[in-house]
Each structure stands twice: as structure tokens, then as C-alpha cells.
Design a protein around this motif. Structure first.
Motif, PDB file in Angstrom:
ATOM      1  N   VAL A 107      -1.994   6.460   4.285  1.00  0.00           N
ATOM      2  CA  VAL A 107      -1.046   6.239   3.359  1.00  0.00           C
ATOM      3  C   VAL A 107       0.047   7.329   2.606  1.00  0.00           C
ATOM      4  CG1 VAL A 107      -0.773   4.483   1.344  1.00  0.00           C
ATOM      5  CG2 VAL A 107      -2.426   4.118   2.970  1.00  0.00           C
ATOM      6  N   ARG A 130     -12.162   3.104   4.404  1.00  0.00           N
ATOM      7  CA  ARG A 130     -11.141   2.262   3.533  1.00  0.00           C
ATOM      8  C   ARG A 130      -9.777   3.174   3.573  1.00  0.00           C
ATOM      9  NH1 ARG A 130     -12.746  -1.681   0.303  1.00  0.00           N
ATOM     10  NH2 ARG A 130     -10.660  -1.494  -1.073  1.00  0.00           N
ATOM     11  N   ASN A 131      -9.910   4.320   3.568  1.00  0.00           N
ATOM     12  CA  ASN A 131      -8.644   5.070   3.826  1.00  0.00           C
ATOM     13  C   ASN A 131      -8.710   6.686   4.454  1.00  0.00           C
ATOM     14  OD1 ASN A 131      -5.657   5.489   2.749  1.00  0.00           O
ATOM     15  ND2 ASN A 131      -6.451   6.926   1.564  1.00  0.00           N
ATOM     16  N   SER A 158      -6.594   0.892   5.509  1.00  0.00           N
ATOM     17  CA  SER A 158      -5.575   0.905   4.513  1.00  0.00           C
ATOM     18  C   SER A 158      -4.201   0.897   5.486  1.00  0.00           C
ATOM     19  CB  SER A 158      -5.524   2.224   3.745  1.00  0.00           C
ATOM     20  OG  SER A 158      -5.493   3.057   4.323  1.00  0.00           O
ATOM     21  N   LEU A 173      -7.309  -4.341   3.079  1.00  0.00           N
ATOM     22  CA  LEU A 173      -8.281  -3.899   2.441  1.00  0.00           C
ATOM     23  C   LEU A 173      -9.180  -5.065   1.716  1.00  0.00           C
ATOM     24  CD1 LEU A 173      -6.660  -0.719   1.053  1.00  0.00           C
ATOM     25  CD2 LEU A 173      -8.805  -0.686   2.208  1.00  0.00           C
ATOM     26  N   ALA A 222      -2.231  -3.558   2.325  1.00  0.00           N
ATOM     27  CA  ALA A 222      -2.914  -3.840   0.988  1.00  0.00           C
ATOM     28  C   ALA A 222      -4.049  -5.130   1.136  1.00  0.00           C
ATOM     29  CB  ALA A 222      -2.234  -4.081  -0.213  1.00  0.00           C
ATOM     30  N   ALA A 239       0.814  -1.209   0.095  1.00  0.00           N
ATOM     31  CA  ALA A 239      -0.150   0.011  -0.162  1.00  0.00           C
ATOM     32  C   ALA A 239       0.860   1.289  -0.012  1.00  0.00           C
ATOM     33  CB  ALA A 239      -0.754  -0.211   1.336  1.00  0.00           C
TER      34      ALA A 239
END
Ligand SMILES: NC(=O)c1ccc[n+]([C@@H]2O[C@H](COP(=O)([O-])OP(=O)(O)OC[C@H]3O[C@@H](n4cnc5c(N)ncnc54)[C@H](OP(=O)(O)O)[C@@H]3O)[C@@H](O)[C@H]2O)c1
Length: 333
Positions: free
Chosen positions: A316, A239-240, A160, A167, A164, A14
Motif C-alpha cells: 500500500v 494483512r499487509n 490489503s 481486510l 480496506a 486503503a
């Protein structure tokens, strides 16, 4: 800056993938690029900037002739290979926790303590953990203005941040939930679909590793070894983009207007002054952006020296890849 021979260790992960995007976005001058992943991936190809790169496993030869090695493959890989890369003459910027508390190795958020880069006998620089980076980009300018005395923070950390594969596992959990089946977990510490988790290894005292990191890293970066820092870290089904609710106490009385003035001029910060339904920093909109977004600045009615605010950033990107490249831009002169 002369064009650099660059190696990315953990290039398929990621953070490694985001590093490639950040290097391209910032037009980082590269003379060559080596992409390194686990031995199991060696020989596979990765496409970047319309070119195919053959993945290498870490080895002394892989680091020979490299000027800059960006590591994001976990602490054990960094412990084994970062000194090798540095001995080959590379500057190393390490995203793992391996060297963050080493007194000989600077731990740097460029907007906060770039001066720490001057003292660097081992050619290795540690990148702080993502939660600490975004909190300090927001807190440091207020600390400079009024003197920080205490911080209480609760995090809402995205998936995240676990890499990777986390996820993919989360997506599988959501699908299993949708089918009415019991979701499985291997990378995540539990079921995150429709849930939140106080994850990570807990010691006998109830603290998590992530919480310990926030205390130790904040103290080292601000050069305040006894600063009172009280974190609670939580993983949420986002997710992020990490979010944080921060309460901070200063040596002087402070107001919302004073905070708006300082944060409005702070490097790396995008401030939301307005308030209203849905008008505040959010992980959906912070995702893919460079900035640390700050909003919901409020005075603490019970303490004239304290403020509360909300901080969101792409964990990230600014929390790892971008911060590492910003460090590299300062050392590779
Ligand atoms: N995600 C974040 O928000 C974040 C933020 C700050 C710091 N970090 C830190 O950055 C590091 C990487 O995180 P990530 O989220 O990118 O993890 P990730 O998505 O799981 O990626 C891990 C990377 O490491 C590589 N790797 C694994 N074993 C290796 C070995 N023996 N030799 C060389 N490469 C190896 C993997 O290659 P294969 O594809 O071959 O397995 C992959 O490229 C961790 O130390 C993490 O704590 C992450």
C-alpha cells in the motif's frame, strides 16, 4: 517546489489513507487539500493533521484550481475523472489500471524509469501495480549491470492489496472459523482464513489478470517489449506487505557477491546479506516502511547467469501511495 493545491480521489480507501500519511511524512508542501470519495460518502468528514475535511464527490468544480490530483478509486473512476482533472490544469497520478498500457501515458517507478516522465502530453502518469513496482526496484539495478534476459516470479500477496473492505472481510472469516462456522466471502475471491488463493479472473488460457499485468507493466517500464516474464500470483493470509520469490537470468555470469554489491548500492533497496533462521525480509517488518527489502540472494547451481532472491515491500505504501507521491515530487516543480 511551490506549495501545491492537492486533491486525493479515493481518500477513504486503503491507498488514499496511506497517501495522507505519506504526504505528511514527506512534508509535501500543500497550499490546500481536497478529499474526494464516492458520492455516497460526500458530506462526511475525514480527520487529517488535526483538521476535519468534508468529503466531496468527483465533479468538475472539485478539480478546479487543483495542481495535483492523486487518484486511487478504481479504473472506472479514473477513466471518467482523470481527464477532467488534467483539463482543469492538474497533474494526475493514477493508481488504477486505467491508463497503464496507454502508449501516450508514462508508467513510472521513479528509481527505475524517471526519465519517462519527460514525455507526458496528457498530464496523466500511471502508477504500476504493487507487485511490479517492488520487483523492478530490485531488478532494475541488476538489469543495468548485467542485462536482464528472463524473469520467473511467484508472489505472496497481502490482503490489503484488495482494499480496506477486504481486510474487514478477512477478520470476519477468521472469527467465523474460530466459532466453527463456514466463513463467507464477497470481496475476496474465496476463504483466505487458514488458506491461500490463486484469485482474480482467469481467462481461457489459465492466466490471471494480475499475472498479465506483471508481464505487460514490466515490459513497458523497462522498455523491453519482448522480455520473457513468467509470473504466478497468489494471495496469502497476511494483512499487509507483498512478498515475491524471483528467479532472474542475465546476459553475463553473475555471483551472489556481485548481486550484493549492486543491491547494496541500489536506490530504494534495503539488502539483507546475512542468512539464518528468521533472518530475511518479512512482511511484518516491511509494513509501514518505504523501502523494498531484498534478501536470500542465491546463485542458481544449474545456470551461472541466473540468481534467485526474495523481495518484500509494503504494497500500500511503496506499491501505491509512496510511489505516487515520489512521482508527484518530480512533476510538480
Ligand atoms: N491496495 C493496494 O495495495 C493497491 C496497490 C496499488 C494500486 N491499487 C489501486 O488503487 C485503487 C484503490 O485501491 P484501494 O485498495 O485503496 O481500494 P479501497 O480501499 O476499496 O478504496 C476505494 C476508494 O475509492 C473510493 N470510491 C469508490 N467509488 C468511487 C466513486 N464513484 N467516486 C469517487 N471515489 C470512489 C472509495 O470511497 P468510499 O469510501 O466513498 O466508498 C474509497 O475511497 C484501485 O484502483 C487499486 O487497484 C491498490
Amino acid at each position: 517546489m511551490k506549495a501545491q493545491h492537492v486533491a486525493i480521489v479515493g481518500a477513504t480507501g486503503a491507498v488514499g489513507q496511506e497517501m495522507l500519511r505519506v504526504l505528511a511524512d514527506r512534508r509535501f508542501a500543500m497550499a490546500s487539500l481536497r478529499l474526494i470519495a464516492s458520492p455516497g460518502s460526500a458530506g462526511r468528514t475525514v480527520r487529517f493533521a488535526e483538521r476535519d475535511y468534508v468529503l466531496m464527490a468527483p465533479s468538475r468544480e472539485a478539480f478546479e484550481g487543483v495542481d495535483l490530483a492523486l487518484f486511487s478509486a478504481g479504473a472506472s473512476v479514473s477513466r471518467a475523472w482523470a481527464p477532467v482533472a488534467a483539463a482543469c490544469g492538474a497533474w494526475v497520478v493514477d493508481n488504477s489500471s486505467a491508463y497503464r498500457q496507454d502508449p501516450e501515458i508514462p508508467l513510472v517507478v521513479p528509481e527505475v524509469n524517471a526519465e519517462a516522465l519527460a514525455n507526458n502530453p496528457r498530464r496523466i502518469i500511471a502508477n504500476p501495480n504493487c507487485s511490479t513496482i517492488q520487483m523492478l526496484v530490485a531488478l532494475a539495478p541488476m538489469h543495468r549491470a548485467w542485462g536482464l534476459e528472463r524473469v520467473v516470479v511467484s508472489t505472496y500477496q497481502a490482503i490489503s492489496g484488495k482494499g480496506a473492505r477486504a481486510l474487514d472481510e478477512f477478520d470476519a472469516q477468521v472469527r467465523a472459523d474460530g466459532r466453527g462456522e463456514s466463513p463467507a466471502h464477497e470481496i475476496l475471491p474465496g476463504i483466505l482464513s487458514g488458506n491461500l488463493l490463486c484469485d482474480w479472473a482467469h481467462g481461457d488460457d489459465g492466466w490471471s489478470e494480475e499475472e498479465r499485468k506483471m508481464v505487460a507493466e514490466t515490459r513497458k517500464i523497462l522498455s523491453m517489449p519482448s522480455l520473457a516474464v513468467s509470473p504466478t500470483t497468489v494471495r496469502v493470509p497476511v494483512r499487509n506487505g507483498h512478498s515475491e520469490s524471483v528467479w532472474a537470468r542475465f546476459a553475463r555470469p553473475v555471483t551472489r557477491a556481485m548481486a550484493h554489491e549492486v543491491l547494496g548500492a541500489a536506490e530504494g533497496v534495503v539488502l539483507t546479506r546475512e542468512s539464518g533462521p528468521g533472518v530475511h525480509p518479512q512482511p511484518r517488518t516491511a509494513s509501514g516502511q518505504d523501502a523494498v527489502f531484498v534478501g536470500r540472494v542465491r546463485e542458481d547451481g544449474g545456470d551461472p547467469n541466473a540468481l534467485m532472491f526474495f523481495v518484500v515491500s509494503d504494497n500500500v505504501r511503496k506499491g501505491a501511495a509512496l510511489n505516487a507521491v515520489q512521482i508527484a515530487e518530480r512533476v510538480c516543480l
